[in-house]
Scaffold this motif. Structure first.
Motif, short mmCIF file in Angstrom:
data_model
loop_
_atom_site.label_atom_id
_atom_site.label_comp_id
_atom_site.label_asym_id
_atom_site.label_seq_id
_atom_site.Cartn_x
_atom_site.Cartn_y
_atom_site.Cartn_z
N THR A 1 92.31 91.54 36.72
CA THR A 1 92.49 90.51 35.58
C THR A 1 93.93 90.05 35.89
O THR A 1 94.78 90.71 36.17
N THR B 1 91.17 86.05 33.37
CA THR B 1 91.63 86.35 32.57
C THR B 1 91.09 87.71 31.90
O THR B 1 89.86 87.65 32.11
N ALA B 2 91.67 88.56 30.96
CA ALA B 2 90.82 89.68 30.30
C ALA B 2 89.80 88.85 29.77
O ALA B 2 88.50 89.46 29.65
N CYS C 1 86.96 87.83 32.07
CA CYS C 1 86.42 89.42 32.70
C CYS C 1 85.27 89.58 31.76
O CYS C 1 84.19 89.97 32.14
N GLN D 1 96.61 96.00 33.59
CA GLN D 1 95.35 95.12 33.39
C GLN D 1 94.40 96.15 32.62
O GLN D 1 93.60 95.42 31.81
#
Length: 341
Positions: free
Chosen positions: A219, A296-297, A300, A327
């Motif tokens: 990420t 990006t988180a 994900c 992350q």
């Protein structure tokens, strides 16, 4: 929230125990569920790191394995996992697998009977952890009137690891869940999860086994940077897993199922990566999407949803790089947002 799998982290014997502790503490702070300790042949044994992580945390699960009975007798597994569970105040589980035949051969043993070995191991480990005297004569492993000198906690979860249909069925019939390796497509993983659960139903089990899958996670605030990192991470594994696929049919199917990546593509990519080319240039988005979470988180988590939809209960995420703790924090924050939303 129910569209997302449980999220944990994965660490392994390539890491110093102190590194594992730092990531475990970061995962607990981030609200993730557990730490999965992957024990690879001839790397560091994971029990020191697992013990250190158990002492440094309070809530996060401590999941030991995958232990190979050809290098650690089933009785020794039970002897070790019970105290780890005690140290962690009831947070431990154990995973068992009989793969990596080449490593077994280097120890002067034959791994030609992995399924009987796993069946024997389950019988011995289960019996000992239940506090019984085990008098068992197996095809590969035996225990003659063996009983632990202490009483372990009842119902310590025991998982099996493997790709083959017979191993997956055994996990459903006799274990608490299935560990699914890296480099298994979501279609393959979903089929394995369903086969495990159907085997459990056929065996008359009331509680379905849990499906847990190892997964790299890259990420970054910039999606293109995350994609590069994901391609490099997948590229580190691809040549090895493609070579395995030439010997093991289920390993090849795990790479091919639903990925739209051909055998020719895999072979060419493996050759180029072995020759030293940058995997970020060799691989494309198909490879990253098939075998990692990246972006990006929040992106994900969008990719993680497809695993939950396929029947995967938990993803054990591997984070790498100097910013691994950052992350983990980002994934935890995104997961918390999704949960509250």
């Amino acid at each position: 929230m129910n569209e997302l799998p449980t999220l944990s982290i994965r660490v392994d014997g390539s890491m110093l125990p102190a590194e594992c502790v730092e990531l475990a503490k970061a995962a607990e702070t981030a609200g993730l569920a557990g730490v999965w300790f992957a024990e690879n042949a001839f790397a560091r044994g994971i029990l020191p790191a697992a013990t250190a992580c158990a002492l440094a945390t309070e809530k996060i699960r401590i999941n030991a394995g995958v232990f190979n009975p050809f290098s650690r007798h089933p009785a020794m597994m039970a002897m070790e996992i019970g105290p780890l569970d005690e140290i962690s105040n009831g947070r431990a589980s154990i995973s068992i697998g009989a793969g990596i035949a080449s490593a077994t051969a280097r120890l002067g043993m034959s791994g030609d009977k992995p399924l009987p070995a796993l069946r024997d191991t389950l019988a011995i480990v289960r019996g000992l952890l239940e506090g019984k005297e085990v008098d068992y004569s197996g095809a590969v492993f035996s225990a003659r009137k063996v009983k632990l000198d202490y009483q372990p906690r009842q119902n310590i979860p025991v998982y099996l690891a493997g790709r083959g249909n017979l191993t997956v069925k055994l996990a459903g019939a006799a274990a608490d869940g299935l560990m699914i390796s890296n480099m298994c497509s979501v279609e393959f993983a979903g089929r394995s999860a369903e086969l495990m659960r159907s085997s459990g139903r056929a065996a008359g089990r009331d509680t379905p086994g849990r499906a847990v899958q190892y997964m790299p996670c890259c990420t970054h605030p910039q999606s293109d940077e995350a994609l590069k990192a994901a391609k490099r991470t997948v590229g580190e594994m691809l040549p090895r897993f493609w070579a395995l696929g030439q010997r093991v049919g289920s390993a090849k199917e795990a790479l091919l199922a639903g990925t739209n990546i051909s055998e020719v593509d895999y072979a060419d990519s493996a050759t180029r990566i072995r020759a030293g080319e940058d995997a970020a240039d060799v691989l494309d988005e198909r490879h990253a999407t098939a075998f990692s979470l990246y972006g990006t988180a929040d992106e994900c988590l969008m990719l993680a949803r497809k695993y939950k939809a396929a029947g995967i209960d938990e993803l054990a995420l591997t984070f790498s790089g100097l910013d691994a703790k950052d992350q983990i924090a980002a994934i935890g924050a995104a997961f918390s947002r999704a949960r509250s939303g």
